[in-house]
Write an enzyme that holds these catalytic residues in place. Sequence first.
Site, PDB file in Angstrom:
ATOM      1  N   LEU A 336       0.827  -1.208   0.000  1.00 25.72           N
ATOM      2  CA  LEU A 336       0.000   0.000   0.000  1.00 25.72           C
ATOM      3  C   LEU A 336       0.856   1.251   0.000  1.00 25.72           C
ATOM      4  CD1 LEU A 336      -2.537  -1.096   2.738  1.00 25.72           C
ATOM      5  CD2 LEU A 336      -3.033  -0.824   0.317  1.00 25.72           C
ATOM      6  N   GLY A 337       2.056   1.141   0.535  1.00 25.04           N
ATOM      7  CA  GLY A 337       2.893   2.324   0.591  1.00 25.04           C
ATOM      8  C   GLY A 337       4.158   2.056   1.372  1.00 25.04           C
ATOM      9  N   GLY A 342       8.534   1.764   7.788  1.00 29.70           N
ATOM     10  CA  GLY A 342       8.514   0.481   7.101  1.00 29.70           C
ATOM     11  C   GLY A 342       7.387   0.421   6.078  1.00 29.70           C
ATOM     12  N   ASP A 452       5.593  13.456  12.603  1.00 30.56           N
ATOM     13  CA  ASP A 452       5.698  13.255  11.157  1.00 30.56           C
ATOM     14  C   ASP A 452       4.342  13.467  10.486  1.00 30.56           C
ATOM     15  OD1 ASP A 452       7.071  12.762   8.836  1.00 30.56           O
ATOM     16  OD2 ASP A 452       7.057  10.574   9.037  1.00 30.56           O
TER      17      ASP A 452
END
Length: 646
Positions: A336-337, A342, A452
């Site tokens: 998915l990304g 990770g 983040d």
Amino acid sequence: MTLWWSFWWRMVVVAVVFMVFLTNPGRSQPQTNVLIQSCSTVNASSTANFFSNLNETFSDARRQLSNNNTYFAISNQTRNSDPVYVLAQCRNYMSTSDCLGCFDYAASSIRACGAANGARSVLDGCFLRYESNSFNGDTTLPGNQGLCGNRTSSQQSSFQTVVDELLSNISIATPKMNGFYAAVTAPVISTNTSTAYAIAQCVETVTADGCRSCMQVAYANIRSCAADVIDGRAVDSGCFMRYSGTPFFRNNQTTEIASFLLDESSSNKGAIIGGVVGGVGGLIILLVVLLLWYRRSKRTTPGGSLYGATELQGPKDYSYSDLKKATKDFREENKLGEGGFGDVYKGTVKDGNIIAVKKLAIGTAKDNFESEVRVISNVHHRNLIRLLGCCTKGPELLLVLEYMANGSLEKYLYGEKRGSLNWKQRFDIIFGTARGLAYLHEQYHVTIIHRDIKPSNILLDNEFQPKIADFGLARLLPEDQTHISTRFAGTLGYTAPEYAIHGQLSEKVDTYSFGIVVLEIISGKKCTDIPNESAGEQYLLEHAWNLYETRMHLKLVDETLDPTKYKEEDIKKVIEIALMCTQSPVSVRPTMSEVVMLLSDRSRVQNPPSRQNVNLSEIRVEGNNSTSTTKSVSNADVTVTELTGR
Ligand SMILES: *[C@@H]1O[C@H](CO)[C@@H](O)[C@H](O)[C@H]1NC(C)=O
Ligand SMILES: *[C@@H]1O[C@H](CO)[C@@H](O)[C@H](O)[C@H]1NC(C)=O
Ligand SMILES: *[C@@H]1O[C@H](CO)[C@@H](O)[C@H](O)[C@H]1NC(C)=O
Ligand SMILES: *[C@@H]1O[C@H](CO)[C@@H](O)[C@H](O)[C@H]1NC(C)=O
Ligand SMILES: *[C@@H]1O[C@H](CO)[C@@H](O)[C@H](O)[C@H]1NC(C)=O
Ligand SMILES: *[C@@H]1O[C@H](CO)[C@@H](O)[C@H](O)[C@H]1NC(C)=O
Ligand SMILES: *[C@@H]1O[C@H](CO)[C@@H](O)[C@H](O)[C@H]1NC(C)=O
Ligand SMILES: *[C@@H]1O[C@H](CO)[C@@H](O)[C@H](O)[C@H]1NC(C)=O
């Protein structure tokens, strides 16, 4: 026994709904810290019947609590199809008015469960629960847990020793006390003499034996916190325990427990301590707990295995082979990304539920990992991605997360779905993100700084409501790795200058990133897009400030937005709030709960942002640097020396 057991058996609860109220006086009234809140997802059959029963039992419980020296209330209303059983309890150090305030807070937040036929809300100052069956005998149930607060690096061992003894003493005394409540303090003698505070409380509907077994489990759950945490709690169905190095009740509110310790102090204390570390008592407790877990896992309802129920739950342990199978051996097409911590894979588990599996790319000590995962998995908020469980037994650490079909905000801002969000959707995303962050910073019992915040970490559900991903993961980094002078987690362009350059970490770091994301949501432009300076272009933030100064900030608005679908005043206000968030020093930046208030309030912004409060040259250094590395350099890979070296 059989009664409550059969009740859990019949409970068909699959998901947790959660909501936070904007008016949370979190800071001023820490007793309304929400420790755990969950809702059953089985709805009442007749909402009219249900709500009238709920309202009646709530006001009956409230009436009982409004009597002086009443800290406990139960009520039921069973005359029709949707019976409601309510239990409310305040900690006995609360004044009557504080107790009612806490009750009202819990009652209004539990309303977010809608017509769910069961829900509970555990706060520092009080506890409220309702179910469709009587649950008065509940003492200790699987899912009970210790909630350790912030870690402090240098806890004195004398503190731990004193706390351990205090907790042991109150867990013996509480079941024998009238009202099942004890509050004690003890001096911690060391270089700086301080005081340790502790309370324990059982619900009044359990027997002394029930209270005792709940205390034993709570004590086992909480005592490990004291090694490096100044504030710990244990929460269970039938009891509550808390200690702290800072006062949470007055010194003259302690209860006298010595007389309850005399007769058995040697034998019983041995049993409790021994019961935890080993010994016959411990074995029995362990066996009971294991048996309960086993029985519960056998009783998991269809489709319910992934989600929390109204019972308290820790993170689920997944087997590595199941997750490997679910993600088709982490196949590329399931990816998915790639996040900072990770890669993330889509997986379909046996019961058909879709999950997201994050393969952690960071090394971390396993015991630290497990306690942090516990902290993160207790976060329930509708604007935060749920951590469903983890797997520590395979070749790498895996986290299992809620799956969001619509993917991330990034795709909708400047990816393939660019221009498809209208103003209302964008505002909802801004508002929801602010609420999620305010919860992490101020309403959860541990302060979690995300570090983040960026569009790729804001996922969208089916209704385009935002859910923040990856929160709390920075806590998994070993302390020396997150430490300021060596590394920081964050993404250039979204990272607050004081954090990027000096490593100064505070909640306001997230406020800054939030401000940048809001500017992106409004403009549809990326903060790290490199301006063509010869054509007079500027970085997004600089551009926004310049337009604001010349009172032309509407020029910032994404041209794909239909001007008939928004009010200019509304967008102007949101731009101003975003700019406020990007100011420095941190003291002039609003907290996230202030941002939520500003966004929800119809009034004007009181202290408009000021250009004096932003050092664009500092930020440009950062922006330029990001162009020379890659579009999104993230987490633990970038050292401050690289940054300042430019
Ligand atoms: C319960 O009702 C809520 C709305 O109040 C709805 O969103 C939810 O899907 C319902 N759940 C079930 C299991 O029917
Ligand atoms: C129950 O109370 C809520 C909130 O106070 C109110 O909105 C609702 O109308 C009441 N419902 C009934 C059936 O009395
Ligand atoms: C509770 O106590 C306060 C002050 O001690 C007193 O003024 C009040 O009348 C009492 N209320 C009841 C219901 O007893
Ligand atoms: C329900 O309420 C009634 C009266 O208020 C009480 O007598 C009864 O014991 C309650 N039932 C339970 C199971 O708590
Ligand atoms: C625990 O209880 C024992 C027995 O009464 C007492 O001697 C001891 O001081 C207590 N410990 C603390 C920390 O209060
Ligand atoms: C003791 O207190 C002083 C002043 O409050 C502080 O500077 C010092 O670091 C403290 N020492 C310890 C060991 O906590
Ligand atoms: C306890 O202390 C508070 C102030 O710290 C005081 O207002 C209160 O009257 C005291 N209560 C008793 C019962 O002494
Ligand atoms: C946790 O730590 C933060 C600073 O890192 C602090 O502001 C906050 O008050 C602490 N929370 C608790 C519950 O102690």
